[in-house]
Write a protein that holds these residues in place. Structure first.
Motif, mmCIF file in Angstrom:
data_model
loop_
_atom_site.group_PDB
_atom_site.id
_atom_site.type_symbol
_atom_site.label_atom_id
_atom_site.label_comp_id
_atom_site.label_asym_id
_atom_site.label_seq_id
_atom_site.Cartn_x
_atom_site.Cartn_y
_atom_site.Cartn_z
ATOM 1 N N PRO A 1 -5.444 -47.214 0.365
ATOM 2 C CA PRO A 1 -6.849 -47.248 -0.050
ATOM 3 C C PRO A 1 -7.691 -48.087 0.905
ATOM 4 C CG PRO A 1 -5.408 -47.567 -1.938
ATOM 5 C CD PRO A 1 -4.528 -47.601 -0.727
ATOM 6 N N VAL A 2 -8.905 -47.644 1.168
ATOM 7 C CA VAL A 2 -9.775 -48.334 2.115
ATOM 8 C C VAL A 2 -11.098 -48.681 1.445
ATOM 9 C CG1 VAL A 2 -8.773 -47.256 4.150
ATOM 10 C CG2 VAL A 2 -10.654 -46.124 2.960
ATOM 11 N N GLU A 3 -11.779 -49.632 2.041
ATOM 12 C CA GLU A 3 -13.084 -50.055 1.546
ATOM 13 C C GLU A 3 -14.149 -49.021 1.950
ATOM 14 O OE1 GLU A 3 -13.608 -52.702 -0.332
ATOM 15 O OE2 GLU A 3 -11.441 -53.085 -0.323
ATOM 16 N N PRO A 4 -15.357 -49.101 1.383
ATOM 17 C CA PRO A 4 -16.442 -48.203 1.817
ATOM 18 C C PRO A 4 -16.640 -48.289 3.329
ATOM 19 C CG PRO A 4 -17.091 -49.391 -0.148
ATOM 20 C CD PRO A 4 -15.777 -49.985 0.283
ATOM 21 N N ASP A 5 -16.988 -47.163 3.925
ATOM 22 C CA ASP A 5 -17.117 -47.081 5.379
ATOM 23 C C ASP A 5 -18.442 -47.706 5.816
ATOM 24 O OD1 ASP A 5 -17.080 -46.535 8.041
ATOM 25 O OD2 ASP A 5 -17.083 -44.355 7.842
#
Length: 548
Positions: free
Chosen positions: A296-300
């Motif tokens: 999972p990644v943070e908002p771009d």
């Protein structure tokens, strides 16, 4: 009004126009809506090339146009036929291939309903992957519209165009007024003041880099770019995706093809103080490094792709749209080929430094075969002037390392990412240049998209050698996945059980399945000594994670 039976028809006027334009090789998989064009077909003067599926037909026309640098002519149904062909149209547009696509439409009197084979909103289907599209308002306007289409397709930046023609137009009376004799002559030349400014920047660079794009080869300036690079002792990089060779890969100044990832492009070019990009967008990208993690990644919140700030980029293109979105530097809208020719006498010669081309390890024979060893042997047997078509999504690094093509080799690959061009393009090229050996090197997955081209190659006994590194899978998809996901999603990438040699023989093309080093070398020698087409289905090991 009474029309005399002897009046010239739209069909006859169109055939006369096609003769005048040299559009006498016709690529087609015709359907009902085009058949009126072929009534009372001339016994001489035209060459009709049948393909078994529309994507293959457009791909063959693409290869033919790239061989001749003149527009090719395609005749297909404008509804489902054009729909089948759209992947190949997308590729032709990305390659700036000049092409006139004539799409069949139902009779005008039926168009208020939904007739069978109807091309609804005919000019909209190929958008936006077409340079221009039109449908004649009146039957007698068809020849003039085709002439306009030809000229638009042939103007830089070149590209495919589309004209829809209702079926009943072909038998209607043609205009009694002949088309005016006219020509569209490319007369754009680089500004001398710009050339002088650029020559001074290139000559004064501390560590000059050149990016060679496909337009250099299209405009016949490959040897001029060699002269420019050698005089300036500049390191030459192939443009990302590298759809057409504009610089010999075996030249000591060649540093390889740039990967289509901005972070990797920046790393490759960071040591230059000036980079001149000739005849390529700046730059064609495929992905970015931060997309690969699957956690999972943070908002771009990251910025748009960037290039090194301490490098001055000079971009030379004949495509105003490509100039509008270049990633950095100054873009000059002009003919790149002529610009390179004009710069050669203007720049100052540099002291020649040692060659920069890397040396790659020679692969060993093994069982199962490796793709690197296949390309190594192919390089030994390849005719010096062979034209090579390549589509190897996971094997391009090994291909270019082990098979560095020379100045007398033509090289073509898809510019779009849509699969299937090389199989069909190789056949179209061979139709235009039957005295050249053409080699199509493509994976067994990519081959399925235009495999019907084998039939056309066999029917015309064309000198095309098809080489299939067969690893039994869409491995470019497999290695996008984490290891634990590859097994659970195996149905999405596993292509085991495809008999490429058997398929080729079914289309009338001689073929052999190759599994050992000894068999491979013998098969390559035999294939290149065979006048007509041959397919080699070469079983290779899974190469693991692919390299860019």
């Amino acid at each position: 009004m009474t029309i005399e039976a002897t009046a010239r028809t739209v069909r006859e006027a169109t055939l006369d126009l096609l003769r005048d334009l040299g559009l006498t090789t016709i690529f087609s998989n015709p359907s009902h809506t085009e058949m009126k064009l072929f009534e009372d077909w001339p016994s001489a003067g035209f060459r009709f090339i049948t393909g078994l599926q529309e994507a293959t037909v457009v791909g063959m026309a693409d290869g033919h146009a790239q061989a001749t640098d003149t527009p090719s002519l395609v005749v297909i149904n404008g509804g489902p036929g054009l729909g089948n062909a759209m992947g190949s149209v997308y590729t032709a547009a990305s390659s700036h291939t000049p092409m006139v696509i004539l799409g069949g439409q139902q009779a005008r009197k039926l168009l208020q309903g939904e007739p069978f084979l109807h091309a609804r909103d005919a000019t909209q289907l190929p958008q936006p992957y077409i340079k221009w599209a039109a449908e004649a308002a009146r039957p007698q306007d068809v020849p003039a519209l085709l002439l306009k289409a030809y000229n638009i397709a042939n103007q830089v930046p070149k590209g495919p165009v589309y004209v829809a023609v209702p079926e009943d137009d072909w038998g209607r009376p043609a205009s009694t007024v002949p088309l005016p004799a006219r020509a569209v002559v490319p007369a754009v030349v680089p500004d001398p003041a710009v050339l002088a400014e650029v020559a001074a920047k290139l000559s004064g660079a501390r560590n000059l880099g050149i990016v060679a794009g496909p337009t250099i080869d299209t405009q016949g300036a490959r040897h001029d770019l060699i002269s420019l690079a050698e005089k300036l002792n500049a390191t030459v990089h192939g443009s990302p995706v590298w759809p057409r060779s504009s610089f010999p890969e075996n030249h000591p100044l060649f540093a390889g093809v740039l990967p289509p990832i901005p972070e990797m492009i920046s790393a490759k070019l960071a040591d230059h103080d000036v980079v001149a990009v000739f005849g390529s967008p700046m730059f064609t990208l495929f992905t970015t490094a931060d997309i690969f993690p699957t956690t999972p990644v943070e908002p771009d919140l990251t910025p748009q792709p960037q290039l090194p700030e301490n490098v001055e980029f000079l971009h030379f293109t004949d495509d105003p749209e490509a100039a509008s979105w270049a990633m950095a530097g100054t873009s000059y809208v002009l003919p790149p080929g002529q610009t390179v020719r004009d710069l050669v006498p203007l720049v100052r010669a540099r002291e020649q430094a040692p060659p920069t081309r890397p040396v790659y390890e020679v692969p060993r024979a093994s069982s199962p075969l490796t793709q690197a060893y296949l390309f190594h042997l192919l390089a030994q047997e390849l005719p010096a002037d062979a034209a090579v078509f390549e589509e190897l999504p996971i094997a391009r690094a090994d291909f270019h390392e082990q098979l560095p093509l020379g100045v007398d080799n033509n090289y073509f690959a898809t510019a779009s990412g849509a699969l299937g061009f090389p199989f069909a393009g190789a056949v179209g090229f061979a139709l235009a240049a039957p005295d050249r050996r053409v080699v199509a090197v493509t994976g067994e997955g990519s081959a399925q998209y235009t495999i019907h081209a084998l039939w056309t190659a066999a029917q015309h006994d064309l000198p095309v050698t098809f080489v299939i590194p067969n690893n039994a899978g869409y491995l470019s998809l497999k290695y996008y996945l984490q290891e634990q996901d590859r097994e659970t999603w195996q149905a999405g990438w596993d292509l085991s059980g495809v008999d490429m040699a058997g398929l080729a023989r079914g289309f009338g093309c001689p073929a052999e399945r190759v599994e050992t080093p000894e068999q491979l070398q013998k098969a390559l020698k035999t294939a290149f000594a065979t006048p007509g087409p041959v397919l080699l289905d070469v079983v290779v090991a899974d190469p693991g994670l692919f390299r860019l």
